[in-house]
Design a protein around this motif. Sequence first.
Motif, short mmCIF file in Angstrom:
data_model
loop_
_atom_site.label_atom_id
_atom_site.label_comp_id
_atom_site.label_asym_id
_atom_site.label_seq_id
_atom_site.Cartn_x
_atom_site.Cartn_y
_atom_site.Cartn_z
N ILE A 191 0.84 -1.19 0.00
CA ILE A 191 0.00 0.00 0.00
C ILE A 191 0.88 1.24 0.00
N PHE A 192 0.42 2.24 -0.74
CA PHE A 192 1.12 3.53 -0.83
C PHE A 192 0.08 4.61 -0.57
N TYR A 294 -4.35 7.02 -2.49
CA TYR A 294 -4.23 5.65 -1.97
C TYR A 294 -4.04 4.69 -3.14
N GLU A 295 -2.95 3.95 -3.07
CA GLU A 295 -2.76 2.89 -4.08
C GLU A 295 -2.61 1.56 -3.37
N TYR A 296 -3.44 0.60 -3.74
CA TYR A 296 -3.33 -0.77 -3.22
C TYR A 296 -2.77 -1.60 -4.36
N ARG A 297 -1.49 -1.97 -4.23
CA ARG A 297 -0.82 -2.68 -5.34
C ARG A 297 -0.74 -4.17 -5.01
N LYS A 298 -1.48 -4.96 -5.77
CA LYS A 298 -1.49 -6.41 -5.51
C LYS A 298 -0.16 -7.04 -5.92
N GLY A 299 0.37 -7.88 -5.05
CA GLY A 299 1.61 -8.60 -5.35
C GLY A 299 1.31 -10.04 -5.72
N HIS A 300 2.20 -10.95 -5.30
CA HIS A 300 1.98 -12.36 -5.62
C HIS A 300 0.74 -12.88 -4.88
N PRO A 301 -0.15 -13.58 -5.59
CA PRO A 301 -1.28 -14.20 -4.89
C PRO A 301 -0.81 -15.35 -4.00
N ALA A 302 -1.65 -15.72 -3.04
CA ALA A 302 -1.32 -16.81 -2.12
C ALA A 302 -1.05 -18.11 -2.90
#
Length: 398
Positions: A191-192, A294-302
């Motif tokens: 998150i940024f 607000y930036e929610y940056r998705k990374g590697h999924p589970a």
Amino acid sequence: MVAELTVDTIEAKLGDYLQNVYRDLHQNPELSTQEFETQAFIKTELDKLNIPYKIMAKTGLCAEIRGGQPGKTVLLRADIDALAIHEQTGLEYASKKEGIMHACGHDAHTTVGLGVAALLQERAQDLKGNIKIMFQPSEEMPPGGAKFMIEEGILENPKVDAAIGIHTNPYLLAGQIGLKDGYILANTDRIFISLIGKGGHAAAPQEGIDAIAMAGQFIAGIQNIVARQVSPLDRAVITLGKISGGYTPNSIADQVELAGTVRTIKAETQSHIENQIARLLQSVTGFWGGTYKYEYRKGHPATWNDKRMVDLVRRATAECLGAESIIELDNPYMSGDDFTYLAQAVPSVFIEWGTATEGKENFAWHHPKFHVNLSSLKYGVAVVTQSIVHFLNEEAGV
Ligand SMILES: [Zn+2]
Ligand SMILES: [Zn+2]
């Protein structure tokens, strides 16, 4: 005559080789996307073994062992990159490169990849199917090298039917293998946030909008999402790892920047947290009269472990190391790995491979004193090789 696959035969045949390869790689770490010397080293070793390979993702490569009989294809992933950390282990084979260290054990994964390659190449005539060994660059730097190798076709020609990943684990002793069905690694998002107020003189707060005061309220509130809005039986972590803002002791800060990470297992918890952070930002900035970005940056999924694949590794571990070596993990780790993109494509297993030393302080991944017990190398090679042979035999109906 090909020797039977036991830890003792692997030690007799490859013990010195594995330790030498590991030491060499450990002394010469390279950062993500810059693994040119590592790639050259792997090429040399594969050439010695007469194993063909293909250069992929610029600094990665895929070795391929074709079995003497037709069958399925299984992929072993070994990541090869290191981290911008200054090693403090004091080992005689510590990193020779200032500020770069194999602090996640990817050098050990690469060593296992080469050890498995050596054993399976020797048995190639008897194998009922094929093996691809994916020496993958840039695991540590998003979006990670796995995606690029998949885009470049590593899962095709021949089509890959299953994948195995192995990762060092400093919480398990050398000789132990940690296994878990279902989720093994988390969604790892970032998150940024910018909190935007209005500057002014420190002595006249009513004329400004204090971004530092807004940040204080936001920071106090954000942990309530995990503490009060996520089930205690579910798993979630929010860590704000970075904050900056303001100019001087006697002025009101007009902006504060925050950055952090959100770790979850379930997709619904992931989106709940993403939305609740936005609501908290609206309410805090609404109270103060400020605004936000607000930036929610998705990374590697589970990462999901396929039960049948885990069972194969359970069987292989029991045979090679004894059933008491299997550590059934209750919980996934809240870290992530781009192995997950392979696990999304084919049935997969991510093995938590014990690399700790008994009676010694064992430091976590990414710690400047992270250390791999050299005796664990043969165990990793044994379990992975045996799992691959079992998979191909089972698929061939043997
Ligand atoms: Zn790492
Ligand atoms: Zn790693």
